[in-house]
Every structure is written in structure tokens, then in C-alpha cells.
Design an enzyme around this catalytic site. Structure first.
Site, PDB file in Angstrom:
ATOM      1  N   HIS A   1      10.082   4.883  -2.420  1.00  0.00           N
ATOM      2  CA  HIS A   1       9.308   4.516  -3.613  1.00  0.00           C
ATOM      3  C   HIS A   1       8.530   5.749  -4.022  1.00  0.00           C
ATOM      4  CE1 HIS A   1       7.277   1.966  -6.400  1.00  0.00           C
ATOM      5  NE2 HIS A   1       6.123   1.979  -5.788  1.00  0.00           N
TER       6      HIS A   1
ATOM      7  N   THR B   1       0.831  -1.210   0.000  1.00  0.00           N
ATOM      8  CA  THR B   1       0.000   0.000   0.000  1.00  0.00           C
ATOM      9  C   THR B   1       0.866   1.261   0.000  1.00  0.00           C
ATOM     10  OG1 THR B   1      -1.720  -1.205   1.197  1.00  0.00           O
ATOM     11  CG2 THR B   1      -1.840   1.197   1.272  1.00  0.00           C
TER      12      THR B   1
HETATM   13  N1  APR Z   1      -9.363  -3.365   4.996  1.00  0.00           N
HETATM   14  C1  APR Z   1      -9.262  -4.286   4.010  1.00  0.00           C
HETATM   15  N2  APR Z   1      -9.366  -3.986   2.707  1.00  0.00           N
HETATM   16  C2  APR Z   1      -9.591  -2.705   2.383  1.00  0.00           C
HETATM   17  C3  APR Z   1      -9.706  -1.681   3.352  1.00  0.00           C
HETATM   18  C4  APR Z   1      -9.589  -2.063   4.713  1.00  0.00           C
HETATM   19  N3  APR Z   1      -9.700  -1.180   5.701  1.00  0.00           N
HETATM   20  N4  APR Z   1      -9.927  -0.510   2.702  1.00  0.00           N
HETATM   21  C5  APR Z   1      -9.935  -0.791   1.390  1.00  0.00           C
HETATM   22  N5  APR Z   1      -9.744  -2.110   1.192  1.00  0.00           N
HETATM   23  C6  APR Z   1      -9.698  -2.863  -0.066  1.00  0.00           C
HETATM   24  C7  APR Z   1     -10.685  -2.362  -1.123  1.00  0.00           C
HETATM   25  O1  APR Z   1     -11.990  -2.864  -0.852  1.00  0.00           O
HETATM   26  C8  APR Z   1     -10.077  -2.942  -2.393  1.00  0.00           C
HETATM   27  O2  APR Z   1     -10.622  -4.199  -2.738  1.00  0.00           O
HETATM   28  O3  APR Z   1      -8.426  -2.716  -0.680  1.00  0.00           O
HETATM   29  C9  APR Z   1      -8.592  -3.095  -2.053  1.00  0.00           C
HETATM   30  C10 APR Z   1      -7.669  -2.251  -2.884  1.00  0.00           C
HETATM   31  O4  APR Z   1      -7.746  -2.716  -4.180  1.00  0.00           O
HETATM   32  P1  APR Z   1      -7.669  -1.746  -5.459  1.00  0.00           P
HETATM   33  O5  APR Z   1      -8.511  -0.552  -5.225  1.00  0.00           O
HETATM   34  O6  APR Z   1      -7.927  -2.577  -6.658  1.00  0.00           O
HETATM   35  O7  APR Z   1      -6.126  -1.250  -5.418  1.00  0.00           O
HETATM   36  P2  APR Z   1      -4.819  -2.017  -5.940  1.00  0.00           P
HETATM   37  O8  APR Z   1      -4.566  -1.645  -7.351  1.00  0.00           O
HETATM   38  O9  APR Z   1      -4.908  -3.445  -5.574  1.00  0.00           O
HETATM   39  O10 APR Z   1      -3.708  -1.265  -5.072  1.00  0.00           O
HETATM   40  C11 APR Z   1      -3.700  -1.352  -3.672  1.00  0.00           C
HETATM   41  O11 APR Z   1      -1.345  -0.921  -3.532  1.00  0.00           O
HETATM   42  O12 APR Z   1       0.195  -0.178  -5.119  1.00  0.00           O
HETATM   43  C12 APR Z   1      -0.631   0.169  -4.048  1.00  0.00           C
HETATM   44  O13 APR Z   1      -1.129   2.476  -4.521  1.00  0.00           O
HETATM   45  C13 APR Z   1      -1.655   1.173  -4.467  1.00  0.00           C
HETATM   46  O14 APR Z   1      -2.284   1.743  -2.243  1.00  0.00           O
HETATM   47  C14 APR Z   1      -2.676   0.997  -3.383  1.00  0.00           C
HETATM   48  C15 APR Z   1      -2.600  -0.494  -3.069  1.00  0.00           C
END
Ligand code: APR
Length: 320
Positions: A176, A120
Site C-alpha cells: 500500500h 495504520t
Molecule cells: N493507542 C490507542 N490509540 C492511539 C494510540 C495508542 N497508543 N496512539 C494514538 N492513538 C489514537 C489517537 O488518539 C487518535 O484518536 O489513534 C487515533 C488516530 O486517529 P486520527 O489521528 O484521526 O487518524 P485516522 O485518520 O483515523 O488514521 C489512523 O490509519 O490510514 C491510517 O495513516 C493513517 O496511520 C493512520 C491511521
């Protein structure tokens, strides 16, 4: 022996790709956790149904409760929000810090012996916060950035030189973000350092500078193309390489956001450095010699990370 248990916290784009890769590589059984109901269950079932054709043995389960991650050997954290065009990784800080709090508490309560890899963003600050909130030993909590940044650098270099990425090694240090430090001197084609390749006429300094800049902007380039989110295939693969190094005690030398105390003149902070990853987690931080220019770039990167950590402390008083 039972298969290792791998908890993926966040079942979005990266989380789903991670689950698929874990299964294909038979690294262990997967718990896909998310706050969104149905998403982790749906993705787990979909991937599990690819098993008979892909011929892997792995159990995949979706979950909305932290109890399901109990006893995980590895936790890979992608929970939070990704970037949209025009946003920097740092713009995500406020929202994702709150997410790290709940994730850290969940890991602390149910998977305190896990090796934790944070993805994240903003990465260096989020991995620091995750270690603070989870209370796990700092050598068991690290962040995935350097493997991805180096892979991007290697990809661009292999295209420039017209050679296999297998023969290109690259070194990227620092945070990063826009201040990451691609170390040209320590990057090679089959052992020949890049500055020597310039002297040999394989490329020009100008082209090399362009590749360094493209590497720094590697994430933004993909956000600009996708428009609705950020990169996920290469970030997932990079974290898998780190998880595999831990699970198989490979003693891989991989750059990652590690807790650095003493080395590089740092007094206990997370930043991208070369490490050795094996069964002991981050078993070693490797301190390399830098010239004046490289040191200055690294210091700038360290200062940027310190700024983000200070901002986290300003938002959440329990971190101060
Ligand atoms: N607890 C668990 N899951 C959560 C929470 C939480 N409190 N808040 C959000 N999520 C979940 C969302 O429901 C979503 O399914 O985190 C997931 C994030 O997935 P995407 O939006 O598809 O993001 P993604 O491309 O996977 O990237 C995630 O990694 O590279 C980093 O900058 C990017 O911070 C981002 C993370």
C-alpha cells in the site's frame, strides 16, 4: 445469540467512521478504544444517540482500558498518527511502530481469538509488526489496503467509462504505497478486460495510464486536499467489507495485506494479494499468473515492503 463484539482500536477519524458504519449495518456491538480520554466515550455516545432515528440495535461504548476489548470477535486497528501534506506513509514508521507494540500486547492479553484488521500506516510493515507483537496466528491478522486501492481504481474507471461502479471490477496487488500494482489486465467493465476496452476505443492507453497513476497517488491526493489528516470514509468502508466477510463467513475474494508463505515465491511476509476471507480468517491466498512487467512491478513493491520491515527491526530489537 449475543451480538458479535467489535473492538475499534483508535477512535480518530477512521475509528469514529467505523463505529458509525458498524452500527448502521448492525454488524455487532462496538467498543471504541483510544488513549485520548473522552474521545471514544464522546463518539460512542453521539453515535448511540443516532440509533433511535437510524433504527439500529447496537450498543456502543468508549474505553481507555484494554480490559474493555475482552473477548472481541473482530479488532480493527487505526491507532497511530495519520499523514500530513508532504509526508509519505513511510514517514510514520517510527511513531506508529511503538503504537503497534502496545496495541499488539493489548490484543494478545484480551482478545486473542479475534480476527484483526490493521489500517495504520505504513500498512504492510505495521500489520507485520502487529502480528509479531500480538502473537496471533498469521491467518487471523491482515491489513486493509487492496480493497481501498481497488475501490479508488474502480471509482476512477467508472467515471472514465460513464458506467456504474457495480459493473467495474479491479485488481490491485502489492504494498500500500507508491509501488502498488494496479493490474490492468485483470480489471474489467462487465467482464471485458481494460486492454480490450482500449482496443474497442472506449478509452486510450494514455488515459488508462493516468488513472493507474491517480490510483497510486489516491491517498496523497486526499491528504493534499484535507491538509490536516488523511482519508477516512473510504478506508473505513473498506475495512467494514472485510470484517463483514469474516463475521458472515461470506468467502469473499478480496485483496488485502496477508501473510504470504510459499505463494509468489515469498518466504513469509505481509503484502497485498488476493485472498478468500471467511469464518476461518484469511482462508486462502490466491496466486495469480503475472506477465514479466507485472512481476517486475510486484517485485519492486515486495522489496519496498521488505525495506520497511528491516527498518522496523532496526528500531525495535525485539522484532529482529
Ligand atoms: N493507542 C490507542 N490509540 C492511539 C494510540 C495508542 N497508543 N496512539 C494514538 N492513538 C489514537 C489517537 O488518539 C487518535 O484518536 O489513534 C487515533 C488516530 O486517529 P486520527 O489521528 O484521526 O487518524 P485516522 O485518520 O483515523 O488514521 C489512523 O490509519 O490510514 C491510517 O495513516 C493513517 O496511520 C493512520 C491511521
Amino acid at each position: 445469540m449475543a451480538r458479535p463484539k467489535i473492538a475499534l482500536i483508535g477512535a480518530g477519524q477512521i475509528g469514529g467512521t467505523l463505529a458509525h458504519l458498524v452500527a448502521l449495518k448492525e454488524l455487532g456491538d462496538v467498543i471504541l478504544f483510544d488513549i485520548a480520554e473522552g474521545t471514544p466515550q464522546g463518539k460512542a455516545l453521539d453515535i448511540a444517540q443516532s440509533g433511535p432515528s437510524a433504527r439500529f440495535d447496537a450498543s456502543l461504548k468508549g474505553a481507555n482500558s484494554y480490559e474493555e476489548i475482552a473477548g472481541a470477535d473482530v479488532c480493527i486497528v487505526t491507532a497511530g498518527v495519520p499523514r500530513k501534506p508532504g509526508m509519505s506513509r513511510d514517514d510514520l514508521l517510527g511513531i506508529n511502530l511503538k503504537v503497534m507494540k502496545s496495541v499488539g500486547e493489548g490484543i494478545k492479553a484480551h482478545a486473542p481469538n479475534a480476527f484483526v484488521i490493521c489500517i495504520t500506516n505504513p500498512l504492510d510493515a505495521m500489520v507485520w509488526a502487529l502480528q509479531q507483537f500480538s502473537g496471533l496466528p498469521s491467518h487471523m491478522v491482515c491489513g486493509m489496503a487492496g480493497v481501498l486501492d481497488s475501490a479508488r481504481f474502480r471509482h476512477f474507471l467508472s467515471q472514465e467509462f460513464g458506467v456504474s461502479t457495480k459493473d467495474v471490477t479491479a485488481f490491485v496487488l502489492g504494498g500500500h504505497g507508491d509501488t502498488m500494482v494496479p493490474l490492468v489486465r485483470y480489471s474489467t467493465v462487465a467482464g471485458i478486460p481494460l486492454p480490450d476496452l482500449v482496443k474497442m476505443g472506449w478509452t486510450t492507453q494514455e488515459k488508462l495510464d493516468g488513472i493507474v497513476q491517480r490510483t497510486r497517488d489516491g491517498g496523497a491526493e486526499i491528504v493534499g486536499l484535507l491538509k490536516t489528516g488523511s482519508a477516512f470514509y473510504a478506508p473505513a468502508q473498506s475495512a467494514i467489507e472485510m470484517a463483514e466477510a469474516y463475521l458472515k463467513d461470506q468467502k469473499r475474494v478480496l485483496p488485502c495485506a496477508a501473510h504470504v508463505s510459499g505463494a509468489y515465491g515469498l518466504d513469509g511476509m505481509y503484502v497485498g494479494v488476493p485472498t478468500v476471507i471467511g469464518a476461518g480468517g484469511i482462508e486462502k491466498v490466491i496466486e495469480i499468473a503475472m506477465d514479466e512487467g507485472e512481476s517486475a512491478m510486484f517485485q519492486k513493491s515486495v522489496d519496498a515492503v521488505k525495506g520497511l520491515v528491516a527498518a522496523c527491526k532496526g528500531i525495535d530489537q525485539s522484532l529482529a
